[in-house]
Scaffold this motif. Sequence first.
Motif, PDB file in Angstrom:
ATOM      1  N   UNK A 270     -44.202 -24.655  47.017  1.00 15.12           N
ATOM      2  CA  UNK A 270     -43.379 -23.671  46.328  1.00 15.12           C
ATOM      3  C   UNK A 270     -42.710 -24.232  45.095  1.00 15.12           C
ATOM      4  N   UNK A 271     -43.484 -24.381  44.013  1.00 12.99           N
ATOM      5  CA  UNK A 271     -42.944 -24.969  42.789  1.00 12.99           C
ATOM      6  C   UNK A 271     -41.816 -24.160  42.174  1.00 12.99           C
ATOM      7  N   UNK A 272     -41.901 -22.835  42.248  1.00 13.14           N
ATOM      8  CA  UNK A 272     -40.882 -22.025  41.585  1.00 13.14           C
ATOM      9  C   UNK A 272     -39.501 -22.247  42.193  1.00 13.14           C
ATOM     10  N   UNK A 273     -39.459 -22.664  43.462  1.00 15.14           N
ATOM     11  CA  UNK A 273     -38.165 -22.908  44.097  1.00 15.14           C
ATOM     12  C   UNK A 273     -37.476 -24.130  43.475  1.00 15.14           C
ATOM     13  N   UNK A 274     -38.246 -25.218  43.330  1.00 13.19           N
ATOM     14  CA  UNK A 274     -37.619 -26.410  42.769  1.00 13.19           C
ATOM     15  C   UNK A 274     -37.408 -26.261  41.265  1.00 13.19           C
ATOM     16  N   UNK A 275     -38.246 -25.468  40.584  1.00 14.83           N
ATOM     17  CA  UNK A 275     -38.008 -25.199  39.170  1.00 14.83           C
ATOM     18  C   UNK A 275     -36.675 -24.476  38.990  1.00 14.83           C
ATOM     19  N   UNK A 276     -36.471 -23.428  39.788  1.00 14.80           N
ATOM     20  CA  UNK A 276     -35.224 -22.659  39.692  1.00 14.80           C
ATOM     21  C   UNK A 276     -34.015 -23.545  39.988  1.00 14.80           C
ATOM     22  N   UNK A 277     -34.092 -24.308  41.080  1.00 13.01           N
ATOM     23  CA  UNK A 277     -32.949 -25.142  41.469  1.00 13.01           C
ATOM     24  C   UNK A 277     -32.688 -26.234  40.439  1.00 13.01           C
ATOM     25  N   UNK A 278     -33.755 -26.785  39.853  1.00 16.14           N
ATOM     26  CA  UNK A 278     -33.574 -27.806  38.814  1.00 16.14           C
ATOM     27  C   UNK A 278     -32.811 -27.246  37.623  1.00 16.14           C
ATOM     28  N   UNK A 279     -32.944 -25.935  37.387  1.00 17.45           N
ATOM     29  CA  UNK A 279     -32.243 -25.281  36.283  1.00 17.45           C
ATOM     30  C   UNK A 279     -30.898 -24.716  36.723  1.00 17.45           C
ATOM     31  N   UNK A 280     -30.506 -24.997  37.975  1.00 16.24           N
ATOM     32  CA  UNK A 280     -29.200 -24.572  38.448  1.00 16.24           C
ATOM     33  C   UNK A 280     -29.150 -23.172  39.012  1.00 16.24           C
ATOM     34  N   UNK A 281     -30.312 -22.614  39.364  1.00 20.53           N
ATOM     35  CA  UNK A 281     -30.368 -21.248  39.893  1.00 20.53           C
ATOM     36  C   UNK A 281     -30.567 -21.299  41.408  1.00 20.53           C
ATOM     37  N   UNK A 282     -29.629 -20.761  42.193  1.00 18.42           N
ATOM     38  CA  UNK A 282     -29.802 -20.732  43.650  1.00 18.42           C
ATOM     39  C   UNK A 282     -30.992 -19.849  44.047  1.00 18.42           C
ATOM     40  N   UNK A 283     -31.518 -20.101  45.238  1.00 17.03           N
ATOM     41  CA  UNK A 283     -32.714 -19.411  45.715  1.00 17.03           C
ATOM     42  C   UNK A 283     -32.411 -18.672  47.014  1.00 17.03           C
ATOM     43  N   UNK A 284     -32.886 -17.438  47.119  1.00 16.39           N
ATOM     44  CA  UNK A 284     -32.876 -16.691  48.377  1.00 16.39           C
ATOM     45  C   UNK A 284     -34.327 -16.547  48.812  1.00 16.39           C
ATOM     46  N   UNK A 285     -34.647 -17.017  50.016  1.00 15.88           N
ATOM     47  CA  UNK A 285     -36.043 -17.069  50.447  1.00 15.88           C
ATOM     48  C   UNK A 285     -36.147 -16.894  51.960  1.00 15.88           C
ATOM     49  N   UNK A 286     -37.314 -16.481  52.451  1.00 12.21           N
ATOM     50  CA  UNK A 286     -37.502 -16.375  53.896  1.00 12.21           C
ATOM     51  C   UNK A 286     -37.621 -17.751  54.541  1.00 12.21           C
ATOM     52  N   UNK A 287     -37.167 -17.848  55.756  1.00 15.47           N
ATOM     53  CA  UNK A 287     -37.189 -19.130  56.481  1.00 15.47           C
ATOM     54  C   UNK A 287     -38.544 -19.302  57.142  1.00 15.47           C
ATOM     55  N   UNK A 288     -39.592 -19.543  56.322  1.00 17.15           N
ATOM     56  CA  UNK A 288     -40.958 -19.654  56.825  1.00 17.15           C
ATOM     57  C   UNK A 288     -41.637 -20.883  56.225  1.00 17.15           C
ATOM     58  N   UNK A 289     -42.664 -21.336  56.911  1.00 15.45           N
ATOM     59  CA  UNK A 289     -43.551 -22.421  56.478  1.00 15.45           C
ATOM     60  C   UNK A 289     -42.770 -23.590  55.870  1.00 15.45           C
ATOM     61  N   UNK A 290     -43.022 -23.924  54.602  1.00 13.91           N
ATOM     62  CA  UNK A 290     -42.411 -25.121  53.995  1.00 13.91           C
ATOM     63  C   UNK A 290     -41.043 -24.868  53.374  1.00 13.91           C
ATOM     64  N   UNK A 291     -40.617 -23.614  53.311  1.00 15.03           N
ATOM     65  CA  UNK A 291     -39.429 -23.292  52.508  1.00 15.03           C
ATOM     66  C   UNK A 291     -38.143 -23.956  53.004  1.00 15.03           C
TER      67      UNK A 291
END
Length: 365
Positions: A270-291
């Motif tokens: 899930x690259x978009x998750x670490x991209x967002x967090x690297x830019x200071x944007x919190x993430x809301x995501x389902x608690x599945x697989x690698x997340x």
Amino acid sequence: MKVLVIWRLLTVGGVNAGWRNRAIYFKQQGIFPEFLYTTDHGGRHIMDGVAPVYLTKDENKIVSIIRNGHYDAIIVVDTADAYRWLEKAEFSGPVIVEARTPEINKLIPHIKDFRSIRPATIVVPSLYQKRLVSILTENIPIEVIHNGIDTSFFRPIGGTDIDHNTPPNVAGDKKVIGWIGRIDRRKNWKLLLRIADLIKKERNDIQFWVIGGAQSVQREKFAAQRIEKHLEDMVRWFPVIPYQEMPYMYAKIRETGGCTLATTRGESFGNTFIEAMACGVPVVAPKVTSLPELVVHRKTGRLFREGHTHEAIKHIYQIIDMGQVKYEKMSHAAISQVRERFAMECIAPRYIELLRTLVGEVKHP
């Protein structure tokens, strides 16, 4: 050292984004990747100026590329046909297999039969993916190497560095929720529209930005349902945003006190998750697989139970309504986590060590 990465799909998704970042770092360390794809899904620009790209379905050309490229190692990413090409080219160097598909039924064809090729190792981007691959293979080492990110590129941007004259622009005082990726069944865009539809009945201070999907298989269904549900104003769609512009997209989201939302049914990383967090944007995501390996609940974002629409909405509200002080705390925690765990200089050396060890074993048995 010269390596060839073979993958079927030239997209702007996580696999190619991860390899783009790796390629830049690898070259600095004296390892020069080249890329071979069979189908272009709008991702050609992602590799511009980064590495040579071959794009062909002609098997004779592919075999010639492999045979004449003098590669020290070849990396095969979820491409079953590659083992036949390697046989025909009589490639004798080490072969690394990357298993990236998070759905077991779709992964099986790519790792069930290596023909006469004996992979030196299988590389996976998460512990979840290692568990999945271990079900399907035996007697082949499995290495977990996360995707890394260039934190000098994906970084917090603010103030006058944000170009507010370039679309998309924030409408009024709305909080922006970003949804990034392909528009298909696995990314679960239908859940996104359900969430947006419910929020529209409760609030008028939220806007969704859907980024990507220009060549996705379900783009027309998405477009039709967005109109049918009267969500065109609330759910803005930007089918093509160049990869190089994404830090500025995240910056605009962060400036509003917004977050990104994922509705995916599963990811190997899930690259978009670490991209967002690297830019200071919190993430809301389902608690599945690698997340859960990427998002720390209540610290760098929030995780909701799969399929629980109202819980997802509650978590969105909790982030956008938490106030500036708490938001900044979560934002800085996300930045720190990515720099400590997923920065390319933390991740890539493991892959480089693996390559040098395997190539050295072949050259000096």
